[in-house]
Enzyme design. Structure first.
Site: not given
Length: 509
Positions: A257-258, A261, A296
């Site tokens: 997830h990160e 980003h 996101e």
């Protein structure tokens, strides 16, 4: 950009430097700082934020931006700078400083309260944070509800009125599909809770991030109570994860997830470094994404659309088994894939499956909107939280740590940011669909473990632009349409129809 910096570029660079210092102090506070440093760190953050505000409100900066409005290559940044200056002028300096002071102190208080599951210890700080955010909303201005002013800090143009029909459509779809899935046998998941040594998990997370294209010469992975990504220009983009030795998928998918980003920030065009187009002047934060929702969309795309796909585990499961032969020796790739895609209502948002995740977001949005609007008091928040968890997901909340205290956002003053997770889910399916349409070989490339073509398309369409375009403009440029939940709903229906063996009639009912 010209060889010699213009006055606007020079001043913008200094502003960005100060905001990167704020980010660096924040990163250190969440990863390295000893517990006793909280009060002093709050003062340091407030001081640097005040310096950045003074630079932004210096008439010389505004004059420089006005001069740059008609210069090629500077017009977009100049226009955004002038808009930000007008917004900042509406916010009293004392309010900006008090918020900066409170954010750092509140995060330390929240971390201690969460560890002890003691909401009462956090409530006074949260009460003050809510009051300051109400003041901020009043200063920024709004038409219908004070929450709208805060929404616009994270997702320009978004309103509560626009969220209601979107959330209504998603809730109807998700709950109906959830009920049908719950009538089917659950997949085996016991092996995810076996013992997985932290050091090996960390190596796995680093390897997975690099596989997607995360450049460790410009980044690093650390641990924190709540995973996050933060950048100090595109040359230094850092991520964190949370490792639990009795839960394999938490750290892995948190890292993916990160990484999404981080790919966004590392993919920003070099000539946008130290510019307004990588600076959130109103929020006094260095960030290069068009909006939080756009950001996101990338974390959710890489974590879920790629990282939880059968194609991904067809490529990478053998290596995972080699890392954990005792824990996964009796588990097939299909079993592992089904396990990490299990639909099961969860108390913890960051551990939620794709289908129930949006329900977590809706709960938080409705509660924080009521807090900001004065329809809900902080003292009433735990009971309201627990009631919504029971109604939406059928779960009883045993304590504050697994309930109202689980997220860092409110202690950070991020009221209005939660909707961007669901906005990101919707955008992710739109961007992925456009990438697949542009590249008919994409699915085959991903099945071979080749993530470069997808990353390059996303970089060209999204990442490199920084904050040059609004989220709506990016969607229109990349997909030809505005925000549209249809591809997202189709993706979820198709995915879980296959995983749970639903008939087409069951899936669409």
């Amino acid at each position: 950009m010209t060889q010699s910096l213009s006055e606007f570029q020079r001043r913008s660079g200094e502003l960005n430097d100060l905001l990167c210092v704020v980010n660096l102090l924040t990163w250190d506070a969440r990863t390295q700082m000893p517990p006793g440093g909280g009060e002093t760190r709050a003062q340091q953050l407030a001081t640097v934020s005040a310096l950045a505000r003074e630079r932004a409100l210096d008439p010389a900066f505004e004059h420089a931006a006005q001069d740059a409005r008609d210069r090629p290559g500077e017009a977009a940044a100049a226009a955004q700078a002038l808009d930000a200056v007008q917004a900042m002028r509406r916010v009293p300096e004392a309010l900006t400083r008090e918020l900066a002071l409170l954010k750092s102190a509140a995060q330390a208080t929240w971390a201690q309260a969460k560890a002890r599951s003691d909401f009462a210890a956090f409530a006074p700080v949260l009460t003050r944070m809510v009051a300051l955010n109400r003041d901020l909303a009043d200063a920024l201005g709004y038409e219908d509800h004070p929450y709208d002013a805060l929404l616009n800090l994270y997702e320009p143009g978004l309103t509560g009125a626009a969220l209601e029909p979107l959330f209504g459509q998603l809730r109807e779809h998700h709950v109906a599909l959830l009920r049908r899935i719950q009538a089917r046998p659950a997949p085996r998941t016991d092996f995810l809770r076996r013992h997985y040594p932290a050091a090996t998990q960390r190596d796995l997370c680093l390897s997975a991030a690099e596989t997607f294209g995360y450049d460790l010469t410009r980044g690093r992975l650390d641990e924190s109570a709540h995973p996050f990504e933060i950048s100090f220009t595109r040359q230094d983009v850092r991520i964190t994860t949370r490792i639990q030795e009795n839960f394999l998928s938490g750290a892995l998918f948190g890292t993916l997830h990160e990484t999404g980003h981080a790919l966004y920030e590392q993919g920003i065009a070099p000539d946008l470094t130290r510019t307004v187009l990588t600076s959130d002047l109103v929020g006094l934060y260095a960030v290069g994404g068009s909006s939080y929702g756009t950001h996101e969309s990338q974390s959710r795309l890489w974590e879920n659309r790629i990282g939880r796909s059968r194609a991904y585990w067809g490529q990478h499961y053998p290596a995972l088994q080699r890392r954990f032969p005792e824990q996964l020796g009796d588990v097939s790739a299909d079993e592992f894939h089904r396990a990490v895609n299990e639909v099961r209502p969860s108390l913890i948002r960051v551990e939620a499956d794709e289908l129930t995740y949006d329900l977590h977001i809706m709960l938080r949005v409705e509660l924080e909107r009521a807090l900001i609007g004065g329809e809900l008091e902080v003292a009433e928040l735990p009971d309201a939280w627990n009631a919504r968890m029971k109604a939406d997901l059928g779960l009883d909340v045993p304590d504050g740590r697994q309930g109202v205290l689980q997220d860092i956002h409110w202690s950070s003053g991020l009221f209005g940011s939660f909707p961007t997770y669901t906005i990101g889910n919707v955008m992710a399916s739109q961007f992925y669909g456009a990438a697949a349409q542009a590249n008919p070989e994409l699915e085959a490339q991903l099945a071979q473990g080749n993530y470069t073509p997808l990353r390059e398309w996303l970089t060209d369409q999204i990442y490199r632009h920084g904050r040059t375009f609004t989220p709506h403009e990016l969607l229109m440029r990349a997909t030809g349409r505005g925000l549209d939940p249809a591809p997202y709903l189709t993706y979820l229906t198709d995915k879980y129809t296959g995983l749970y063996g639903l008939t087409p009639q069951e899936a669409q009912a």
